[in-house]
Motif scaffolding. Structure first.
Motif, short mmCIF file in Angstrom:
data_model
loop_
_atom_site.label_atom_id
_atom_site.label_comp_id
_atom_site.label_asym_id
_atom_site.label_seq_id
_atom_site.Cartn_x
_atom_site.Cartn_y
_atom_site.Cartn_z
N LEU A 270 0.77 -1.10 -0.03
CA LEU A 270 -0.01 0.03 -0.14
C LEU A 270 0.86 1.23 0.10
N LEU A 271 2.01 1.24 0.36
CA LEU A 271 2.81 2.16 0.62
C LEU A 271 3.92 2.66 -0.64
N ILE A 272 3.70 1.58 -1.50
CA ILE A 272 4.65 1.58 -2.95
C ILE A 272 4.46 2.82 -3.65
N PRO A 273 3.29 3.27 -3.87
CA PRO A 273 3.13 4.68 -4.61
C PRO A 273 3.68 5.62 -3.87
N SER A 274 3.63 5.80 -2.79
CA SER A 274 4.00 6.92 -2.02
C SER A 274 5.68 6.68 -1.89
N ILE A 275 6.26 5.71 -1.91
CA ILE A 275 7.78 5.31 -1.95
C ILE A 275 8.14 5.83 -3.38
N MET A 276 7.51 5.47 -4.28
CA MET A 276 7.89 5.89 -5.70
C MET A 276 7.64 7.43 -5.77
N LYS A 277 6.79 7.99 -5.29
CA LYS A 277 6.62 9.41 -5.54
C LYS A 277 7.76 10.11 -4.75
N PHE A 278 8.33 9.64 -3.45
CA PHE A 278 9.13 10.01 -2.76
C PHE A 278 10.60 10.04 -3.59
N PHE A 279 10.78 8.94 -3.92
CA PHE A 279 12.31 8.61 -4.94
C PHE A 279 12.06 9.57 -6.26
N GLY A 280 10.77 9.62 -6.79
CA GLY A 280 10.77 10.46 -8.04
C GLY A 280 10.87 11.79 -7.85
N LYS A 281 10.30 12.41 -6.79
CA LYS A 281 10.39 13.69 -6.59
C LYS A 281 12.04 14.24 -6.12
N ILE A 282 12.73 13.20 -5.22
CA ILE A 282 14.14 13.60 -4.97
C ILE A 282 14.89 13.36 -6.33
N ALA A 283 14.68 12.44 -7.27
CA ALA A 283 15.26 12.28 -8.58
C ALA A 283 15.20 13.63 -9.31
N ALA A 284 14.23 14.36 -9.21
CA ALA A 284 13.88 15.65 -10.15
C ALA A 284 14.82 16.61 -9.58
N VAL A 285 15.44 16.28 -8.21
CA VAL A 285 16.62 17.42 -8.00
C VAL A 285 17.97 16.77 -7.91
N THR A 319 5.85 9.85 -11.48
CA THR A 319 7.33 9.59 -11.05
C THR A 319 8.03 9.40 -12.34
N LEU A 320 7.76 8.71 -13.23
CA LEU A 320 8.65 8.65 -14.32
C LEU A 320 8.93 10.42 -14.98
N ALA A 321 7.93 10.92 -14.91
CA ALA A 321 8.09 12.29 -15.36
C ALA A 321 9.06 12.98 -14.58
N ASN A 322 8.95 12.67 -13.26
CA ASN A 322 10.10 13.59 -12.32
C ASN A 322 11.64 12.88 -12.32
N LEU A 323 11.65 11.48 -12.96
CA LEU A 323 12.92 11.07 -13.19
C LEU A 323 13.51 11.64 -14.46
N ALA A 324 12.82 11.70 -15.46
CA ALA A 324 13.11 12.33 -16.80
C ALA A 324 13.03 13.67 -17.15
N SER A 325 12.76 14.61 -15.85
CA SER A 325 12.16 16.07 -15.99
C SER A 325 13.57 16.64 -16.49
N THR A 326 14.71 16.39 -16.09
CA THR A 326 15.84 17.15 -16.35
C THR A 326 16.76 16.55 -17.26
N PRO A 327 17.61 17.22 -18.05
CA PRO A 327 18.44 16.92 -18.99
C PRO A 327 19.37 15.50 -18.35
N GLN A 328 20.02 15.74 -17.13
CA GLN A 328 20.67 14.71 -16.55
C GLN A 328 19.85 13.59 -16.31
#
Length: 504
Positions: A270-285, A319-328
């Protein structure tokens, strides 16, 4: 008005039958005054009966709502004329009743005034030093109140002034008290700590005990609480000192291990979506940290994206959008997960034909984030995006997007047009549009029944096509004419009149 007039009307508040009339008189008078004497403002703001009038719960012989509204308006005028200065030693006694009042509307008035003054000081380059802790404690107590709006104002104020007194023993004790409250209050305290910790490594050190309390919530059985705490912690990783703290506490390792051991505790699913969001938002920066450091988290995400489960797809797409939001992020995903990315985009193409309109809209919005770039892309990034697009579209055309534009759902239509506009920033995107039968004709059409936002997006896309080298001079002239006419041009109906012929 003379001071005696104000004193008489303030005195009238002691008689419940006279309250509404006295309030109305004073409110009318203060509305006409540009600046009342300080002693009158002070007298009004320390009159207990005025605060009784502003309390909907107090029994009254006057019409309740009317008296409350007039009292609030009067107090609002007082606060405006007070010229709030956080260095003023009298401020706690003047604002104290308002900050401790049971009516959240009044507390919001006071808090908004304090925040306005602090922002003015920030803009001037110097925040005044508070004379003591009294005002701080009153504002910290707001975090215990059930209303969300007022607590947000309090957090904004505290994020500015609490830095001055973080090492104060009384302040530290007050913060510890907040951590002993219910989960709503604790989460507000965690949010405040994160805002403060972002400011500097010194501030982080001062609120480390609060951050550790937040991390301890991740062992709680309450999945919703854990998800909330994860959301609160995300901004902490935006600064390098915050990221270092989370690494020292092994936050990423602990959370990712839970995903790997999901079979041992099925509730963690049940927590996996929140965990993914957590990692994805951090990956954006911090894309390097997440994409390279936690490959099994990415594997879990790609598995979710293939699942066709509409309950988890929205978060996975974001989450995928956050991961791929930056050139890096784009480069790292291409280098380490290219096959999985192409498969995900291909799956996205199939989703446009079978999922609900809301999920399709979310899908298009996430793609828009991926293809949007603040600076012109490098040749390599351009090539990567082209490959991903063709995996999504099934080739160098835009039929998938055009099919969504032609749906009866206005929000979905707008999302599809927005993506088409973003894609047309690339030469390969314009070629894909050109290769799509009926696409240019749709953009050139002047359908009267289209929403005005649709018309405007069409016009913006046509503006891009009009300066593209992909079209012939004849086509470019047509596009330029459309652009010059404007987005909302209405073509005149052409009626050809014919004379009825008489009998020979």
């Amino acid at each position: 008005m003379e001071e005696s007039w104000w004193v008489a009307n303030i005195k009238a508040l002691e008689s419940r039958p006279q309250r509404l009339e006295a309030l109305t008189k004073m409110n009318t008078a203060i509305g006409k005054e540009t600046a009342l004497p300080r002693q009158i403002i002070g007298r009004l703001m320390t009159t207990a009966e005025l605060y009784d009038c502003a309390n909907p719960e107090v029994d009254s012989q006057t019409p309740k709502d009317q008296a409350v509204d007039v009292a609030l308006e009067l107090l609002g005028h007082c606060i405006d004329q007070l010229a709030v200065d956080t260095a003023d030693e009298q401020l706690p006694s003047l604002l104290g009743r308002g900050l401790a009042h049971p009516n959240p509307a009044l507390r919001s008035l006071v808090l908004a005034s304090v925040l306005k003054e602090l922002r003015r000081q920030l803009n001037a380059g110097q925040v005044h030093t508070l004379p003591g802790n009294e005002l701080l404690f009153l504002i910290l107590d707001e975090l215990k109140q059930p209303e969300t709006d007022s607590s947000s104002l309090a957090i904004n104020i505290l994020s500015i002034v609490l830095v001055q007194r973080l090492s104060d023993a009384g302040v530290q004790a007050k913060l510890v008290q907040l951590l002993q409250q219910n989960e709503i209050v604790r989460c507000r305290t965690y949010e405040l700590a994160v805002v403060l910790a972002k400011g500097s490594a010194t501030s982080l050190s001062a609120v480390e005990f609060i951050l550790d309390a937040a991390l301890s919530e991740l062992d709680n059985d309450d999945v919703l609480l854990q998800a909330t705490v994860l959301e609160i912690l995300v901004p902490l990783a935006e600064q390098n000192h915050g990221l270092s703290f989370m690494e020292r506490r092994r936050v990423f390792d602990v959370i990712s291990t839970r995903v790997q051991r999901i079979e041992e505790n099925p509730l963690d699913a049940l927590l996996i979506p929140s965990i993914m969001k957590f990692f994805g938002k951090i990956a954006a920066v911090q894309p390097q940290k997440i994409i390279v450091g936690y490959p099994h988290m990415l594997a879990c995400l790609f598995q979710q994206l293939q699942s066709e489960d509409e309950t988890i797809l929205p978060t996975a797409m974001d989450t995928l959008a956050n991961l791929a939001s930056t050139p890096q992020g784009k480069m790292l995903l291409h280098l380490h997960f290219n096959l999985a990315m192409e498969q995900s985009f291909k799956k996205y193409g199939s989703y446009t034909k079978k999922l609900s309109a809301l999920i399709k809209e979310r899908l298009l919005n996430s793609l828009d984030v991926i293809y949007a770039t603040e600076t012109p892309p490098t040749k390599e990034i351009n090539s990567i995006l082209k490959t991903w697009y063709e995996s999504f579209a099934g080739g160098a055309q835009a039929n998938v997007i055009m099919d969504l534009i032609n749906t009866p759902f206005p929000d979905l239509q707008l999302a599809a047009l927005a993506l088409l506009k973003t894609v047309c920033k690339y030469a390969w995107g314009i070629v894909a549009l050109k290769n799509t039968g009926g696409a240019v004709e749709f953009l050139l059409s002047r359908q009267k029944d289209l929403h005005k936002d649709v018309k405007f997006l069409k016009w913006e896309i046509m503006e891009m096509l009009s300066v593209s080298a992909e079209f012939s001079p004849t086509e470019t002239v047509r596009f330029s004419a459309y652009v010059n006419e404007g987005p909302y041009h209405i073509q005149a109906d052409v009626n050809i009149a014919t004379e009825p012929q008489g009998n020979a």
